[in-house]
Motif scaffolding. Sequence first.
Motif, PDB file in Angstrom:
ATOM      1  N   VAL A 225     -13.407  14.361  -0.217  1.00 17.71           N
ATOM      2  CA  VAL A 225     -13.939  15.719  -0.184  1.00 17.71           C
ATOM      3  C   VAL A 225     -15.442  15.689   0.055  1.00 17.71           C
ATOM      4  N   GLU A 226     -16.138  14.805  -0.665  1.00 13.97           N
ATOM      5  CA  GLU A 226     -17.590  14.727  -0.530  1.00 13.97           C
ATOM      6  C   GLU A 226     -18.010  14.212   0.835  1.00 13.97           C
ATOM      7  N   ALA A 227     -17.165  13.390   1.469  1.00 14.52           N
ATOM      8  CA  ALA A 227     -17.479  12.888   2.812  1.00 14.52           C
ATOM      9  C   ALA A 227     -17.272  13.945   3.884  1.00 14.52           C
ATOM     10  N   GLY A 228     -16.501  15.002   3.564  1.00 15.73           N
ATOM     11  CA  GLY A 228     -16.291  16.076   4.521  1.00 15.73           C
ATOM     12  C   GLY A 228     -14.885  16.189   5.063  1.00 15.73           C
ATOM     13  N   PHE A 229     -13.927  15.477   4.481  1.00 16.73           N
ATOM     14  CA  PHE A 229     -12.541  15.610   4.920  1.00 16.73           C
ATOM     15  C   PHE A 229     -12.003  16.974   4.512  1.00 16.73           C
ATOM     16  N   THR A 230     -11.227  17.574   5.398  1.00 23.06           N
ATOM     17  CA  THR A 230     -10.614  18.868   5.114  1.00 23.06           C
ATOM     18  C   THR A 230      -9.173  18.732   4.626  1.00 23.06           C
ATOM     19  N   GLU A 231      -8.567  17.556   4.851  1.00 24.26           N
ATOM     20  CA  GLU A 231      -7.188  17.313   4.446  1.00 24.26           C
ATOM     21  C   GLU A 231      -7.067  15.867   3.969  1.00 24.26           C
ATOM     22  N   VAL A 232      -6.294  15.649   2.920  1.00 24.66           N
ATOM     23  CA  VAL A 232      -6.038  14.296   2.421  1.00 24.66           C
ATOM     24  C   VAL A 232      -4.548  14.165   2.132  1.00 24.66           C
ATOM     25  N   ALA A 233      -3.905  13.189   2.776  1.00 28.55           N
ATOM     26  CA  ALA A 233      -2.481  12.928   2.566  1.00 28.55           C
ATOM     27  C   ALA A 233      -2.320  11.810   1.542  1.00 28.55           C
ATOM     28  N   LEU A 234      -1.548  12.066   0.507  1.00 30.78           N
ATOM     29  CA  LEU A 234      -1.287  11.058  -0.514  1.00 30.78           C
ATOM     30  C   LEU A 234      -0.087  10.212  -0.114  1.00 30.78           C
ATOM     31  N   VAL A 235      -0.160   8.913  -0.417  1.00 29.76           N
ATOM     32  CA  VAL A 235       0.961   7.990  -0.232  1.00 29.76           C
ATOM     33  C   VAL A 235       1.391   7.519  -1.607  1.00 29.76           C
ATOM     34  N   GLN A 236       2.517   7.978  -2.091  1.00 29.40           N
ATOM     35  CA  GLN A 236       3.050   7.461  -3.345  1.00 29.40           C
ATOM     36  C   GLN A 236       3.698   6.106  -3.086  1.00 29.40           C
ATOM     37  N   VAL A 237       3.230   5.076  -3.774  1.00 27.97           N
ATOM     38  CA  VAL A 237       3.726   3.714  -3.576  1.00 27.97           C
ATOM     39  C   VAL A 237       5.078   3.564  -4.265  1.00 27.97           C
ATOM     40  N   GLY A 238       6.082   3.103  -3.504  1.00 30.78           N
ATOM     41  CA  GLY A 238       7.411   2.857  -4.056  1.00 30.78           C
ATOM     42  C   GLY A 238       8.421   3.878  -3.597  1.00 30.78           C
ATOM     43  N   GLY A 239       9.331   3.449  -2.718  1.00 31.32           N
ATOM     44  CA  GLY A 239      10.290   4.380  -2.137  1.00 31.32           C
ATOM     45  C   GLY A 239      11.170   5.067  -3.156  1.00 31.32           C
ATOM     46  N   ASP A 240      11.611   4.342  -4.175  1.00 29.69           N
ATOM     47  CA  ASP A 240      12.541   4.932  -5.136  1.00 29.69           C
ATOM     48  C   ASP A 240      11.842   5.774  -6.197  1.00 29.69           C
ATOM     49  N   THR A 241      10.512   5.850  -6.144  1.00 34.24           N
ATOM     50  CA  THR A 241       9.771   6.644  -7.129  1.00 34.24           C
ATOM     51  C   THR A 241       9.384   8.023  -6.600  1.00 34.24           C
ATOM     52  N   GLN A 242       9.775   8.339  -5.367  1.00 36.49           N
ATOM     53  CA  GLN A 242       9.327   9.600  -4.764  1.00 36.49           C
ATOM     54  C   GLN A 242       9.811  10.843  -5.517  1.00 36.49           C
ATOM     55  N   PRO A 243      11.084  10.948  -5.902  1.00 35.75           N
ATOM     56  CA  PRO A 243      11.510  12.167  -6.614  1.00 35.75           C
ATOM     57  C   PRO A 243      10.711  12.423  -7.887  1.00 35.75           C
ATOM     58  N   ALA A 244      10.476  11.390  -8.677  1.00 35.42           N
ATOM     59  CA  ALA A 244       9.712  11.573  -9.911  1.00 35.42           C
ATOM     60  C   ALA A 244       8.273  11.968  -9.605  1.00 35.42           C
ATOM     61  N   PHE A 245       7.678  11.324  -8.593  1.00 28.40           N
ATOM     62  CA  PHE A 245       6.312  11.674  -8.201  1.00 28.40           C
ATOM     63  C   PHE A 245       6.224  13.123  -7.738  1.00 28.40           C
ATOM     64  N   LEU A 246       7.174  13.546  -6.918  1.00 29.48           N
ATOM     65  CA  LEU A 246       7.125  14.897  -6.373  1.00 29.48           C
ATOM     66  C   LEU A 246       7.310  15.958  -7.464  1.00 29.48           C
ATOM     67  N   GLU A 247       8.154  15.684  -8.443  1.00 29.67           N
ATOM     68  CA  GLU A 247       8.311  16.614  -9.564  1.00 29.67           C
ATOM     69  C   GLU A 247       7.015  16.706 -10.358  1.00 29.67           C
ATOM     70  N   TRP A 248       6.395  15.550 -10.627  1.00 33.23           N
ATOM     71  CA  TRP A 248       5.125  15.528 -11.356  1.00 33.23           C
ATOM     72  C   TRP A 248       4.017  16.207 -10.557  1.00 33.23           C
ATOM     73  N   ALA A 249       4.009  15.966  -9.241  1.00 31.18           N
ATOM     74  CA  ALA A 249       2.994  16.595  -8.399  1.00 31.18           C
ATOM     75  C   ALA A 249       3.113  18.113  -8.455  1.00 31.18           C
ATOM     76  N   HIS A 250       4.342  18.616  -8.402  1.00 28.41           N
ATOM     77  CA  HIS A 250       4.563  20.062  -8.434  1.00 28.41           C
ATOM     78  C   HIS A 250       4.070  20.671  -9.750  1.00 28.41           C
ATOM     79  N   LYS A 251       4.399  20.021 -10.851  1.00 28.28           N
ATOM     80  CA  LYS A 251       4.100  20.599 -12.158  1.00 28.28           C
ATOM     81  C   LYS A 251       2.671  20.327 -12.621  1.00 28.28           C
ATOM     82  N   THR A 252       2.123  19.176 -12.236  1.00 25.96           N
ATOM     83  CA  THR A 252       0.860  18.727 -12.839  1.00 25.96           C
ATOM     84  C   THR A 252      -0.233  18.448 -11.820  1.00 25.96           C
TER      85      THR A 252
END
Length: 322
Positions: A286-313
């Motif tokens: 953000v401080e460098a001036g990026f307007t968009e940042v895409a997150l990469v959650q490490v671990g294919g089988d952890t995506q559902p848990a990450f996405l639920e946490w991302a939505h809520k928290t």
Amino acid sequence: MVQIGYTMMTEQAGPRELVDHVVRAEEAGFDFSVTSDHYFPWLDSQGHSPYAWSVLGAAAHATSRIPLMTYVTCPTIRYHPAVIAQKAATLHLLSEGRFRLGLGSGENLNEHVVGGGWPSVDVRHEMLEEAVDIIRALFAGGHVNHRGTHFDVESAKLWDLPAQPPPIGIAVSGERSCALAGRRADLVIAAEPKAELLDSFSRHGGEGKPRVGQLPVCFDRDRDAAVRRAHDQFRWFGGGWKVNSELPGPASFASATQFVRPDDVAAAIPCGDDPEDFVEAVRPYVEAGFTEVALVQVGGDTQPAFLEWAHKTLLPEFRAAW
């Protein structure tokens, strides 16, 4: 406010799972998505590498709101630029205008498979610029003939062409690629939060255009487990593009990173479930001036848990911060 995106990391999940993940990302409220386009994973432990364009076609059909983008595809060796133009136009139609074409000069890891060798970086930049010109000519409509230094096109035409072509992004890592992106791109893509890259992009014509970055993260309720997983699957990330673009296969990345420690990875990738750590990791972008940042959650089988946490928290924390 900076937009927060989700990465369909083709190196760490199968095709059906990737589509399910981006559907969940749309439901969770991510602002956009990006997709890697690989023939190999970086490390054997990641374990996957389906064909990104098939995944994107399915994702376009399965979602309705979330933007899609290649992050990034190489239009010079494994693919001919005329074929990339056709794929991008089709995907833009399938997604009803939600696709952006992210391009880059490629990595030996993926491009060597067609047996054409791996050119020097100067030649790769020449090839990329010529490829972008061909793609834009095809997006403009009509028949295209081209006799260039690196590519020939014989009476090509895109028969299914959207009214507005997909925006083109170019990945940058130094002055030459920034100059190319400033002249030819609708947006810039970078994997590191370096303000000097964005400044160079602006000087060469990119002022006011979107700037898209990417950041690996590793959510887990058990922080030690997150650190172990990030080290196992993502210790290659800190090698830098000049190194990562040259190595030819997962065994090479394993060898090159054999002395990288879990603590080294944890210092670069936020691990665990404290949202403030993730917010602070995004802050340099953000401080460098990026307007968009895409997150990469490490671990294919952890995506559902990450996405639920991302939505809520996590996403509410990001929006509170910016």
